[in-house]
Design an enzyme around this catalytic site. Structure first.
Site, PDB file in Angstrom:
ATOM      1  N   GLU A   1       0.760  -1.249   0.348  1.00 18.68           N
ATOM      2  CA  GLU A   1       0.015  -0.188   0.176  1.00 18.68           C
ATOM      3  C   GLU A   1       1.003   1.074  -0.245  1.00 18.68           C
ATOM      4  O   GLU A   1       2.232   1.645   1.244  1.00 18.68           O
ATOM      5  CB  GLU A   1      -1.174  -0.307   1.248  1.00 18.68           C
TER       6      GLU A   1
ATOM      7  N   HIS B   1      -0.455   1.084  14.900  1.00 21.59           N
ATOM      8  CA  HIS B   1       0.452   1.297  14.787  1.00 21.59           C
ATOM      9  C   HIS B   1       1.607   0.375  15.794  1.00 21.59           C
ATOM     10  O   HIS B   1       2.863   1.223  14.645  1.00 21.59           O
ATOM     11  CB  HIS B   1       0.575   2.713  14.567  1.00 21.59           C
TER      12      HIS B   1
ATOM     13  N   GLN C   1       1.745  -2.310   6.199  1.00 17.70           N
ATOM     14  CA  GLN C   1       2.366  -0.545   6.567  1.00 17.70           C
ATOM     15  C   GLN C   1       2.609  -0.529   7.617  1.00 17.70           C
ATOM     16  O   GLN C   1       3.820  -0.229   7.849  1.00 17.70           O
ATOM     17  CB  GLN C   1       1.269  -0.064   6.129  1.00 17.70           C
TER      18      GLN C   1
ATOM     19  N   GLY D   1       0.271  -3.789  13.370  1.00 16.18           N
ATOM     20  CA  GLY D   1      -0.648  -4.022  13.256  1.00 16.18           C
ATOM     21  C   GLY D   1      -1.862  -4.851  12.437  1.00 16.18           C
ATOM     22  O   GLY D   1      -2.556  -4.581  12.714  1.00 16.18           O
ATOM     23  N   PHE D   2      -1.329  -4.544  11.273  1.00 16.71           N
ATOM     24  CA  PHE D   2      -2.664  -4.325   9.959  1.00 16.71           C
ATOM     25  C   PHE D   2      -1.630  -5.729   9.010  1.00 16.71           C
ATOM     26  O   PHE D   2      -2.570  -5.967   8.271  1.00 16.71           O
ATOM     27  CB  PHE D   2      -2.222  -3.174   8.775  1.00 16.71           C
TER      28      PHE D   2
ATOM     29  N   ALA E   1      -6.075  -3.760   0.943  1.00 18.66           N
ATOM     30  CA  ALA E   1      -6.170  -5.097   1.532  1.00 18.66           C
ATOM     31  C   ALA E   1      -4.949  -6.662   1.455  1.00 18.66           C
ATOM     32  O   ALA E   1      -4.631  -6.906   0.660  1.00 18.66           O
ATOM     33  CB  ALA E   1      -7.107  -5.712   0.509  1.00 18.66           C
ATOM     34  N   GLU E   2      -4.962  -6.462   3.216  1.00 17.27           N
ATOM     35  CA  GLU E   2      -2.928  -6.947   3.281  1.00 17.27           C
ATOM     36  C   GLU E   2      -3.663  -8.485   2.878  1.00 17.27           C
ATOM     37  O   GLU E   2      -2.625  -8.956   2.047  1.00 17.27           O
ATOM     38  CB  GLU E   2      -2.544  -7.469   5.122  1.00 17.27           C
TER      39      GLU E   2
END
Length: 325
Positions: free
Chosen positions: A30, A130, A83, A86-87, A60-61
Site C-alpha cells: 500500500e 501502529h 504498512q 498491527g495491519f 487489503a493485506e
C-alpha cells in the site's frame, strides 16, 4: 565500498540491488509507489523499475499476501510491505495457514520465495495498531523464517538474502531504527541471514536481544561498564531459526544472561531462548536466565509508551539481580 546511510536508505538500496539483479523480484504494498511507503523505504523504486514491478496495491493485506503466493507459484519472488505491524493480522490466515504450509504440503516440490516486510515495535509514539511486536506468532509457525536486522549494514544485506531464500521470510523492521545512520559495507555481508552476532565483548553478564532492543542493550552495557560490570551484547538477528551457538558459548563464559525484548514476556521469543540456553548451558549458569520485556498488556497509548518499553534502567536492574545470586 563502505558508506554511511540511514537504516531506511539501506533497505532501499538492498531492494534496489535485488530488483536490478533479478527481474523476477516484485514489490507489492500500500502506497509503496510514488509515495515510497509511509517510511519512504521504497522511495524512487517505482520511478526506476516501473509500476509492473513496484506495485501499489489496494488496502487489503489478505489480498496482498494471497496474490504473492500465486506469484511465487508462477516463479516470481514477491516482496510484500505491510504498512504497520498491527495491519498484518488481516493477512494472518494467508501467512500461517497457506504460505507457511505450501512447501510442506507439496513434499518440498514447490518453494515459496515470498518476503513479508513488517515495520514493528515502538519508540515512535504512534496510535493503536501502529505499534505492535507480533514476532512470536510467526516464529512459532513452522515453515516461516523470521529475521530482524538492527543495523543499516544488516538491513542492506539481510533483505537481499531474504529475497534469495527459497522459503517464506517474515522480515521484521524495527521502525524506531529507520532514521538511525550506520556504516554499510556493500561488498561484504560479514554474516549469513540466520547467524547471531556478538556486538560487544564482555566477561560478567551476557545481554541478548533483537531489533530495536540491541541499541538499548548497548546503552545498558556502557552504563554497566562505568560501574565495573563487563557485559557482552549479542544481537540474535534471526528469530526462526535461532543461531544458539554464539549465545550458549557466551553464557558458558559469563555464567549469566539477560534477554530484552519489546514484546510481552509470556510465551515469547525471549521465553524460548531463555529455556534453550538453560537446557544447553545449565551447569555454567551462576544465576537464572532473566528476561526484561514489555508488560503482558496490549501496547499502550503513546503517552505511556516510555513506561511500557524496556529501557537501560530496567536492563541494569536485571543485571544487578543476576549478579546478586
Amino acid at each position: 565500498m563502505t558508506e554511511s546511510m540511514p537504516f531506511s536508505r539501506a533497505l532501499n538500496a538492498g531492494l534496489r540491488r535485488a530488483l536490478s539483479e533479478n527481474d523476477r523480484v516484485l514489490l507489492m504494498g500500500e502506497d509503496i509507489g510514488p509515495l515510497g511507503g509511509v517510511f519512504r523505504v521504497t522511495e524512487g523504486l517505482q520511478a526506476d523499475f516501473g509500476p509492473r514491478r513496484v506495485i501499489d496495491t489496494p488496502l487489503a493485506e489478505a489480498g496482498i499476501v494471497g496474490t504473492a503466493i500465486g506469484l511465487a507459484m508462477a516463479g516470481f519472488r514477491p516482496v510484500c510491505e505491510i504498512q504497520f505491524d498491527g495491519f498484518v493480522f488481516p493477512a494472518f490466515d494467508q501467512i500461517t495457514a497457506q504460505l507457511a504450509k505450501i512447501t510442506y504440503r507439496h513434499e518440498g516440490a514447490l518453494s515459496m520465495p515470498v518476503v513479508i516486510r513488517i515495520p514493528y515495535g515502538g519508540h515512535i509514539g504512534a496510535v493503536e495498531h501502529h505499534q505492535e511486536s507480533p514476532e512470536a506468532y510467526f516464529a512459532h509457525t513452522p515453515g516461516l523464517r523470521v529475521v530482524s536486522p538492527s543495523t543499516p549494514h544488516d538491513a542492506y544485506w539481510m533483505i537481499q538474502e531474504a529475497i534469495a531464500s527459497p522459503d517464506p521470510v517474515i522480515f521484521l523492521e524495527p521502525k524506531s531504527r529507520y532514521w538511525q545512520k550506520g556504516e554499510v559495507d556493500t561488498d561484504d555481508p560479514a554474516l549469513t541471514l540466520h547467524a547471531s552476532r556478538v556486538v560487544r565483548r564482555g566477561t560478567d553478564v551476557t545481554l541478548v536481544g533483537h531489533g530495536a532492543m540491541v541499541s538499548v542493550l548497548l546503552q545498558a552495557a556502557a552504563l554497566a561498564e562505568g560501574e565495573g560490570t563487563s557485559c557482552e551484547v549479542i544481537d540474535v538477528r534471526s528469530l526462526s531459526p535461532v543461531d544458539f551457538d554464539p549465545i550458549v558459548d557466551s553464557v558458558r563464559r559469563t555464567g549469566r544472561m539477560v534477554y530484552a525484548q519489546e514484546a510481552p514476556g509470556f510465551v515469547s521469543v525471549g521465553s524460548e531462548i531463555a529455556a534453550t540456553v538453560t537446557e544447553r548451558a545449565f551447569y555454567s549458569l551462576e544465576a537464572p536466565v532473566l528476561r526484561v520485556s514489555g508488560f503482558d498488556i496490549p501496547f499502550p497509548p503513546a503517552k505511556y509508551e516510555a513506561a511500557y518499553l524496556p529501557d537501560a534502567d530496567r536492563i541494569l536492574e536485571a543485571v544487578d539481580r543476576a549478579l546478586a545470586y
